[in-house]
Design a protein around this motif. Structure first.
Motif, PDB file in Angstrom:
ATOM      1  N   ILE A  41       0.841  -1.206   0.000  1.00  0.00           N
ATOM      2  CA  ILE A  41       0.000   0.000   0.000  1.00  0.00           C
ATOM      3  C   ILE A  41       0.867   1.244   0.000  1.00  0.00           C
ATOM      4  N   GLN A  42       1.924   1.199   0.859  1.00  0.00           N
ATOM      5  CA  GLN A  42       2.839   2.345   0.916  1.00  0.00           C
ATOM      6  C   GLN A  42       3.496   2.584  -0.450  1.00  0.00           C
ATOM      7  N   LEU A  43       3.897   1.448  -1.082  1.00  0.00           N
ATOM      8  CA  LEU A  43       4.517   1.587  -2.410  1.00  0.00           C
ATOM      9  C   LEU A  43       3.527   2.143  -3.426  1.00  0.00           C
ATOM     10  N   GLU A  44       2.252   1.672  -3.312  1.00  0.00           N
ATOM     11  CA  GLU A  44       1.237   2.215  -4.224  1.00  0.00           C
ATOM     12  C   GLU A  44       1.057   3.721  -4.012  1.00  0.00           C
ATOM     13  N   GLY A  50       3.871   5.389  -5.366  1.00  0.00           N
ATOM     14  CA  GLY A  50       3.739   5.408  -6.834  1.00  0.00           C
ATOM     15  C   GLY A  50       2.808   6.515  -7.298  1.00  0.00           C
ATOM     16  N   ILE A  51       1.677   6.675  -6.557  1.00  0.00           N
ATOM     17  CA  ILE A  51       0.735   7.754  -6.906  1.00  0.00           C
ATOM     18  C   ILE A  51       1.403   9.101  -6.746  1.00  0.00           C
ATOM     19  N   GLN A  52       2.148   9.225  -5.636  1.00  0.00           N
ATOM     20  CA  GLN A  52       2.873  10.484  -5.407  1.00  0.00           C
ATOM     21  C   GLN A  52       3.867  10.745  -6.530  1.00  0.00           C
ATOM     22  N   GLY A  75       5.368  13.422 -11.397  1.00  0.00           N
ATOM     23  CA  GLY A  75       5.699  13.356 -12.816  1.00  0.00           C
ATOM     24  C   GLY A  75       4.821  14.289 -13.624  1.00  0.00           C
ATOM     25  N   ILE A  76       3.524  14.332 -13.249  1.00  0.00           N
ATOM     26  CA  ILE A  76       2.595  15.240 -13.948  1.00  0.00           C
ATOM     27  C   ILE A  76       3.019  16.687 -13.724  1.00  0.00           C
ATOM     28  N   GLN A  77       3.359  16.942 -12.435  1.00  0.00           N
ATOM     29  CA  GLN A  77       3.797  18.308 -12.124  1.00  0.00           C
ATOM     30  C   GLN A  77       5.055  18.657 -12.924  1.00  0.00           C
ATOM     31  N   LEU A  78       5.969  17.715 -13.040  1.00  0.00           N
ATOM     32  CA  LEU A  78       7.194  17.954 -13.809  1.00  0.00           C
ATOM     33  C   LEU A  78       6.880  18.183 -15.279  1.00  0.00           C
ATOM     34  N   GLU A  79       5.913  17.370 -15.770  1.00  0.00           N
ATOM     35  CA  GLU A  79       5.515  17.563 -17.180  1.00  0.00           C
ATOM     36  C   GLU A  79       4.919  18.948 -17.394  1.00  0.00           C
TER      37      GLU A  79
END
Length: 416
Positions: A365-368, A371-373, A378-382
């Motif tokens: 769950i933490q990894l998920e 991953g969402i974070q 990544g979206i913010q970087l894009e």
């Protein structure tokens, strides 16, 4: 119905005639021991004596051929009569008639001079099944007041040490009660004398076969410090089957070996060796063959021994099977305990695995979430990349505008 009965009677008669014919074929006039003992009957005489008496004849034909042949061998000197048979042993070792014989045997075993005072009544505490496994069980009081319990066991009991300890304790307690009753107020514990338990095994228990070269085992209580106290109980175990094995291809070398050979050998060549080397045993064999002349007595004795042998074999097999069952039960209990312990370990391992599974799920769950974070980052970087690209385009436009302005300025400067 009568015809069937007559037919069965005819068949029985024919069968007996065949058996008589086979026995008569094996009749011989001279047997190996007959030359030493003139009172031995010939095989033919014994057989004719049996056939002349209906009761003896009926007893004889109740035995199988091997048992018939063995009986004729014993009575005619082809083999020696078994001295361990209860009737024979008591005839030879009767403490009231020939006490010197048992005195000598016990003196050689205990290694001190013994004299028999009297034979005591044997108020045995044994179970009936245990008594049937004995050839002989007699209790004698020695001259110094000590007791000797002499047993000859056909087949060794299970737990021989525990059993003998119980019987010895019983004899010691009975001696205490008797002496205390006789002495009354003058009783002193010094009046209680030793109890010797002496056991001869025709077929010894398994424990004794762990010592295949030892045929005399002596047990006495002793302290760990060397302190001596008179604890009154001694045990002598003589496995005669082991004695026989150790004496194979070996000559009789001393008095004790001679007595034990007398007890357990029925081979003619061994008996000849014994009576030539120790002539006193010739008188004892003479007594045995005198018993054999009483055909009714010796046949009844032999029948009794055969019946008890069959019964004892069954009891021994039951005893052995019970012992094996007890061992198997103990092994199964041990295996069950091991399985329970393994089951507990498995439950612990399963609990640990479940805990690890929960931890892995939480980590997943933490990894998920991470991953969402990361996706959001990544979206913010894009988006930032897009903004940067826009800014780069604006910068290029500005740079182009600056270049154009510079060109215009340069052109104006050239006109002036």
């Amino acid at each position: 119905m009568k015809k069937n009965k007559n037919f069965q009677a005819d068949r029985t008669s024919v069968s007996r005639k065949k058996q008589m014919g086979r026995s008569q074929k094996s009749l011989r006039n001279q047997e190996p021991l007959a030359k030493y003992f003139p009172n031995i009957r010939s095989r033919k005489e014994v057989f004719e004596l049996i056939c002349s008496n209906k009761e003896l004849k009926d007893i004889f034909y109740q035995w199988n051929e091997r048992e018939q042949s063995a009986f004729l061998d014993c009575c005619t000197g082809a083999r020696g009569m078994k001295v361990l048979y209860d009737g024979i042993f008591k005839e030879v070792f009767n403490p009231e008639i020939t006490p010197e014989r048992l005195e000598e045997l016990l003196s050689l075993l205990i290694k001190r001079k013994l004299k028999i005072r009297q034979v005591l009544p044997n108020d045995s505490v044994r179970l009936g099944a245990e008594s049937s496994l004995l050839y002989t069980d007699i209790i004698i009081q020695l001259e110094d007041g000590s007791l000797a319990n002499v047993e000859i066991q056909k087949i060794g009991y299970a737990f021989p040490g525990e059993r003998c300890a119980c019987y010895s304790a019983d004899h010691l307690l009975r001696q205490y009660k008797r002496v205390r009753g006789e002495q009354g107020k003058n009783f002193n514990y010094r009046s209680i004398k030793n109890v010797y338990t002496i056991v001869f095994f025709e077929q010894s228990p398994n424990e004794f076969h762990k010592f295949p070269d030892q045929w005399l085992h002596i047990f006495r209580q002793q302290s760990n410090t060397g302190l001596f106290l008179e604890l009154l109980q001694e045990y002598y175990f003589i496995p005669l089957d082991i004695f026989r094995k150790t004496m194979e291809n070996k000559c009789i070398e001393n008095g004790l070996e001679a007595w034990l050979a007398f007890l357990c050998y029925d081979e003619p060549e061994r008996i000849e060796e014994l009576i030539c080397q120790y002539p006193k045993f010739k008188t004892m064999y003479q007594d045995i063959y005198e018993v054999c002349r009483n055909m009714e007595k010796v046949m009844n004795m032999y029948s009794k021994e055969l019946q008890e042998l069959d019964h004892n074999t069954v009891l021994y097999m039951i005893d052995e099977m019970q012992e094996q069952l007890n061992k198997k039960t103990a092994e199964l209990e041990k295996i069950n305990m091991q399985l329970k312990e393994r089951g507990i370990e498995l439950e612990r391992n399963i609990a640990q695995l479940e805990e690890q599974g929960i931890q892995l799920e939480e980590q997943g769950i933490q990894l998920e979430e991470q991953g969402i974070q990361l996706e959001e980052q990544g979206i913010q970087l894009e988006e930032k990349d897009v903004q940067l690209e826009k800014k780069d385009a604006q910068l290029k436009d500005l740079e182009e505008l600056v270049r154009q302005l510079q060109e215009q300025i340069s052109a104006l400067q050239g006109c002036s």
